[in-house]
Design a protein around this motif. Structure first.
Motif, PDB file in Angstrom:
ATOM      1  N   ILE A 301      -5.758  -1.238   4.347  1.00  0.00           N
ATOM      2  CA  ILE A 301      -5.207  -2.491   4.859  1.00  0.00           C
ATOM      3  C   ILE A 301      -3.733  -2.287   5.162  1.00  0.00           C
ATOM      4  O   ILE A 301      -3.016  -1.628   4.393  1.00  0.00           O
ATOM      5  CB  ILE A 301      -5.405  -3.645   3.852  1.00  0.00           C
ATOM      6  CG1 ILE A 301      -4.781  -4.942   4.387  1.00  0.00           C
ATOM      7  CG2 ILE A 301      -4.838  -3.308   2.485  1.00  0.00           C
ATOM      8  CD1 ILE A 301      -5.022  -6.154   3.520  1.00  0.00           C
ATOM      9  N   SER A 302      -3.287  -2.816   6.282  1.00  0.00           N
ATOM     10  CA  SER A 302      -1.877  -2.724   6.662  1.00  0.00           C
ATOM     11  C   SER A 302      -1.164  -4.005   6.252  1.00  0.00           C
ATOM     12  O   SER A 302      -1.602  -5.105   6.592  1.00  0.00           O
ATOM     13  CB  SER A 302      -1.754  -2.509   8.175  1.00  0.00           C
ATOM     14  OG  SER A 302      -0.405  -2.519   8.576  1.00  0.00           O
ATOM     15  N   ILE A 303      -0.088  -3.860   5.509  1.00  0.00           N
ATOM     16  CA  ILE A 303       0.693  -5.005   5.039  1.00  0.00           C
ATOM     17  C   ILE A 303       2.083  -4.928   5.660  1.00  0.00           C
ATOM     18  O   ILE A 303       2.866  -4.038   5.336  1.00  0.00           O
ATOM     19  CB  ILE A 303       0.823  -5.015   3.504  1.00  0.00           C
ATOM     20  CG1 ILE A 303      -0.554  -5.019   2.840  1.00  0.00           C
ATOM     21  CG2 ILE A 303       1.638  -6.215   3.038  1.00  0.00           C
ATOM     22  CD1 ILE A 303      -1.341  -6.272   3.039  1.00  0.00           C
ATOM     23  N   ALA A 346       1.236  -0.524  -7.279  1.00  0.00           N
ATOM     24  CA  ALA A 346       1.400  -0.606  -5.829  1.00  0.00           C
ATOM     25  C   ALA A 346       1.699   0.765  -5.238  1.00  0.00           C
ATOM     26  O   ALA A 346       1.138   1.153  -4.198  1.00  0.00           O
ATOM     27  CB  ALA A 346       2.526  -1.586  -5.488  1.00  0.00           C
ATOM     28  N   ASP A 347       2.562   1.523  -5.899  1.00  0.00           N
ATOM     29  CA  ASP A 347       2.924   2.851  -5.409  1.00  0.00           C
ATOM     30  C   ASP A 347       1.701   3.774  -5.381  1.00  0.00           C
ATOM     31  O   ASP A 347       1.527   4.568  -4.451  1.00  0.00           O
ATOM     32  CB  ASP A 347       4.018   3.445  -6.296  1.00  0.00           C
ATOM     33  CG  ASP A 347       4.561   4.759  -5.753  1.00  0.00           C
ATOM     34  OD1 ASP A 347       4.914   4.792  -4.560  1.00  0.00           O
ATOM     35  OD2 ASP A 347       4.607   5.742  -6.521  1.00  0.00           O
ATOM     36  N   PHE A 348       0.843   3.660  -6.393  1.00  0.00           N
ATOM     37  CA  PHE A 348      -0.357   4.491  -6.427  1.00  0.00           C
ATOM     38  C   PHE A 348      -1.265   4.200  -5.232  1.00  0.00           C
ATOM     39  O   PHE A 348      -1.742   5.119  -4.555  1.00  0.00           O
ATOM     40  CB  PHE A 348      -1.124   4.253  -7.732  1.00  0.00           C
ATOM     41  CG  PHE A 348      -2.485   4.885  -7.754  1.00  0.00           C
ATOM     42  CD1 PHE A 348      -2.636   6.261  -7.895  1.00  0.00           C
ATOM     43  CD2 PHE A 348      -3.635   4.105  -7.606  1.00  0.00           C
ATOM     44  CE1 PHE A 348      -3.888   6.853  -7.898  1.00  0.00           C
ATOM     45  CE2 PHE A 348      -4.890   4.681  -7.614  1.00  0.00           C
ATOM     46  CZ  PHE A 348      -5.015   6.063  -7.754  1.00  0.00           C
ATOM     47  N   LEU A 349      -1.504   2.910  -4.932  1.00  0.00           N
ATOM     48  CA  LEU A 349      -2.365   2.554  -3.808  1.00  0.00           C
ATOM     49  C   LEU A 349      -1.734   2.920  -2.471  1.00  0.00           C
ATOM     50  O   LEU A 349      -2.439   3.237  -1.504  1.00  0.00           O
ATOM     51  CB  LEU A 349      -2.696   1.061  -3.856  1.00  0.00           C
ATOM     52  CG  LEU A 349      -3.536   0.602  -5.057  1.00  0.00           C
ATOM     53  CD1 LEU A 349      -3.791  -0.893  -4.990  1.00  0.00           C
ATOM     54  CD2 LEU A 349      -4.865   1.361  -5.127  1.00  0.00           C
ATOM     55  N   ILE A 350      -0.410   2.885  -2.407  1.00  0.00           N
ATOM     56  CA  ILE A 350       0.282   3.328  -1.189  1.00  0.00           C
ATOM     57  C   ILE A 350       0.129   4.833  -1.017  1.00  0.00           C
ATOM     58  O   ILE A 350      -0.126   5.327   0.088  1.00  0.00           O
ATOM     59  CB  ILE A 350       1.775   2.920  -1.238  1.00  0.00           C
ATOM     60  CG1 ILE A 350       1.917   1.400  -1.169  1.00  0.00           C
ATOM     61  CG2 ILE A 350       2.554   3.579  -0.107  1.00  0.00           C
ATOM     62  CD1 ILE A 350       3.322   0.894  -1.442  1.00  0.00           C
ATOM     63  N   GLN A 351       0.268   5.590  -2.124  1.00  0.00           N
ATOM     64  CA  GLN A 351       0.104   7.046  -2.064  1.00  0.00           C
ATOM     65  C   GLN A 351      -1.319   7.429  -1.655  1.00  0.00           C
ATOM     66  O   GLN A 351      -1.523   8.420  -0.951  1.00  0.00           O
ATOM     67  CB  GLN A 351       0.434   7.666  -3.432  1.00  0.00           C
ATOM     68  CG  GLN A 351       1.887   7.545  -3.848  1.00  0.00           C
ATOM     69  CD  GLN A 351       2.834   8.270  -2.893  1.00  0.00           C
ATOM     70  OE1 GLN A 351       2.516   9.342  -2.395  1.00  0.00           O
ATOM     71  NE2 GLN A 351       3.985   7.666  -2.639  1.00  0.00           N
ATOM     72  N   VAL A 356      -1.242   0.483   3.606  1.00  0.00           N
ATOM     73  CA  VAL A 356      -0.340   1.105   4.581  1.00  0.00           C
ATOM     74  C   VAL A 356       0.767   0.102   4.865  1.00  0.00           C
ATOM     75  O   VAL A 356       0.502  -1.015   5.333  1.00  0.00           O
ATOM     76  CB  VAL A 356      -1.092   1.464   5.872  1.00  0.00           C
ATOM     77  CG1 VAL A 356      -0.149   2.087   6.889  1.00  0.00           C
ATOM     78  CG2 VAL A 356      -2.257   2.402   5.569  1.00  0.00           C
ATOM     79  N   THR A 357       1.993   0.462   4.581  1.00  0.00           N
ATOM     80  CA  THR A 357       3.077  -0.508   4.702  1.00  0.00           C
ATOM     81  C   THR A 357       4.429   0.177   4.834  1.00  0.00           C
ATOM     82  O   THR A 357       4.587   1.350   4.460  1.00  0.00           O
ATOM     83  CB  THR A 357       3.097  -1.430   3.462  1.00  0.00           C
ATOM     84  OG1 THR A 357       4.085  -2.446   3.640  1.00  0.00           O
ATOM     85  CG2 THR A 357       3.406  -0.645   2.191  1.00  0.00           C
TER      86      THR A 357
END
Length: 441
Positions: A301-303, A346-351, A356-357
Motif C-alpha cells: 500500500i502506498s501512503i 512502521a520501519d519494519f513494514l517499510i523495510q 511504500v511511503t
C-alpha cells in the motif's frame, strides 16, 4: 351576611378554577398545534441518502481531514469565503466544455433541463434538507458537475488543455483537488455527473473511457496507488463511493459479527516466529491480508500526504451510511493499527516494502493510531485471521523455535558452538557414567 360572604367566596374560587382550566386547555392546544406543525411525515433520512455531514464525534479528532482546502462541490460548503477563487475556474471550465460543442444538442439549456428533471432525487441524496431555491440548487449541480467531468477529461488528455490553465500548471493544485474531491461532505450524486458526462460525449469520437474508469484514473495516485478496478457489480453513489468500491475490487471476506481480539504488533509477532511477506509486486488489492502456517502476507500500500484524509473519509462513510453493513476499510485500519504500535513496527513494514511511503516512520505510526477513533466496527472482516494469529502467538513452541533459530542457528559459528557444547556435554556425561560404573564394579 357571613353566609353570603362564604357563598361569594366559593363562587369566586369556582370561577378562578374555570379560568385556569381554560388557560391550561388553550396552552395544551397551542403546544399540540406547534408539535403537529413540525411533525415530519416523511422519513428524515430518505432511502437514497448517501452524502452526509461528518458527525461531531468523528470530526473532533481531525477537523482538517474533512473540510475542503480549495474547492466546494455540492451544497455543504457552497459559498464559503475561502473557496471562492475556484468558482471562477469552474465557470471557465463550463465555458470550455460548451465552446467545444461535443454534440449538436450540447447547450446550457439542454444540460440544465436534464438536471432539473432529477432535482428531487439529487436533494434526497443529501442527509439533511438543503435550504436553497430550485434555481440555485440546479445551477450548482450543473456547474460543479461539468467542472468535474471536464477536469477528468483534461487529465486523461481526451480534450485539450490550455497552457494557462492553473489547475494543470500550478503544482500544489493537484494534491489539493484530489483531496477535496474525495471528501464525504464534498460530493455530488453520481446520477448528476453521469448524466452530464453522457450528454457531452463526442458522438464522432468515442471516448476511450467510461466515467468510472476515467474518475479512478484521476484518483489513482492518491488512492493508495491501487490499480483501478471498475468491474465491481455495485451501483456507484458518488465519487468517494466509486473509490471505495474500487478498493474492495474482487476482495471476498468472511464476515462475522462476533468477538474478536486485537493482535500483537509486527515486532512482537516476529519474536513468536511469524514471518511477514509482501503479497505481490503489484498494487491490486490492499485488503487481501492472509495468515497461514505462521506466514502473514500483506499486499503493498502506498501512503502519501493525503492518505490520512482519504482513509478517514472512507471510514466516516462506512459509519454514516446505514446501507453499508460490512466495514471493510475500518477493519483494515484496525489490523494495520494493531500491527503498527510504534515507529519500530512502521520501519519494519517499510523495510519489507509492504508500506511504500516518503513519510517518516513516526508519521506512519501516528497515522494509523488516529484513523478509527470513536468508530464502531460492525461486521469485522478479519475475525478469522485475528483468531489464528493469536493462537499461533500464544503457542510457546513457536517462540522456542524462534529463540533457537535466532540464538543458535543464525550463522555457522553459532551452530559450531552449539555442536561443540553438545559434544562436550556428551563426553562429560559418558565420563561420569563410566566413573560411576567403575566405582560399583
Amino acid at each position: 351576611m357571613a353566609g353570603n360572604n362564604v357563598s361569594d367566596h366559593s363562587v369566586m374560587q369556582i370561577r378562578d378554577e374555570d379560568r385556569r382550566d381554560v388557560v391550561i386547555a388553550e396552552t395544551v392546544e397551542l403546544i399540540v398545534s406547534s408539535i403537529q406543525g413540525r411533525i415530519q411525515q416523511r422519513h428524515p433520512l430518505p432511502a437514497c441518502s448517501c452524502i452526509f455531514r461528518i458527525p461531531n464525534v468523528l470530526r473532533r479528532h481531525n477537523e482538517k481531514a474533512f473540510v475542503p482546502d480549495l474547492i466546494s462541490i455540492g451544497p455543504f460548503h457552497h459559498g464559503e469565503k475561502d473557496l471562492q477563487v475556484m468558482e471562477e475556474i469552474k465557470l471557465w471550465y463550463l465555458h470550455c466544455l460548451l465552446d467545444r460543442k461535443p454534440t449538436s444538442e450540447t447547450s446550457l439549456e439542454y444540460l440544465v433541463e436534464a438536471i432539473k428533471s432529477m432535482e428531487q432525487h439529487c436533494r434526497d441524496c443529501y442527509q439533511e434538507r438543503i435550504d436553497m431555491s430550485s434555481e440555485k440548487f440546479v445551477e450548482m449541480m450543473v456547474v460543479d458537475g461539468c467542472f468535474i467531468i471536464e477536469l477528468f477529461r483534461k487529465f486523461a488528455k481526451e480534450v485539450p488543455r490550455s497552457e494557462d490553465d492553473p489547475v494543470f500548471y500550478t503544482a500544489w493544485m493537484w494534491s489539493a483537488l484530489r483531496k477535496d474531491l474525495s471528501l464525504l461532505e464534498n460530493q455530488l450524486p453520481w446520477k448528476v455527473v453521469d448524466c452530464l458526462f453522457n450528454r457531452t460525449k463526442e458522438n464522432d469520437k468515442p471516448e476511450s473511457n467510461a466515467l468510472l474508469p476515467l474518475a479512478l484514473k484521476f484518483f489513482n495516485p492518491s488512492a493508495f496507488e491501487q490499480n483501478p478496478q471498475a468491474n465491481r457489480p455495485l451501483e456507484t453513489k458518488h465519487l468517494l463511493d466509486g473509490i471505495k468500491n474500487s478498493l474492495l475490487a474482487s476482495y471476498e471476506a468472511t464476515y462475522k459479527y462476533c468477538y474478536w481480539a486485537p493482535i500483537p504488533s509486527a515486532t512482537e509477532l516476529l519474536q513468536a516466529g511469524v514471518e511477514f511477506k509482501r503479497r505481490s509486486d503489484t498494487f491490486d488489492n490492499m485488503l487481501d491480508i492472509t495468515f497461514k502456517n505462521g506466514v502473514m502476507e500483506i499486499p503493498p500500500i502506498s501512503i502519501e500526504d493525503n492518505a490520512e484524509s482519504l482513509f478517514i473519509n472512507l471510514i466516516a462513510y462506512e459509519q454514516c451510511d446505514p446501507s453499508i453493513i460490512y466495514h471493510n476499510i475500518t477493519s483494515y485500519a484496525v489490523i494495520l493499527d494493531n500491527l503498527i504500535n510504534n515507529s519500530k513496527d512502521a520501519d519494519f513494514l517499510i523495510q519489507k516494502e509492504i508500506i511504500v511511503t516518503k513519510l517518516s516512520k513516526e508519521d506512519i505510526a501516528g497515522l494509523f493510531s488516529r484513523l478509527y477513533n470513536d468508530t464502531v466496527v460492525g461486521y469485522f472482516c478479519y475475525a478469522e485471521l485475528t483468531k489464528n494469529v493469536n493462537a499461533y502467538y500464544q503457542d510457546r513452541w513457536h517462540r522456542w523455535q524462534t529463540i533457537l533459530r535466532r540464538d543458535y542457528f543464525s550463522n555457522p559459528w553459532s551452530i559450531f558452538s552449539l555442536f561443540a557444547a553438545l559434544l562436550i556435554l556428551g563426553f562429560t556425561f559418558m565420563q561420569t557414567l563410566y566413573s560411576t560404573l567403575s566405582y560399583y564394579k
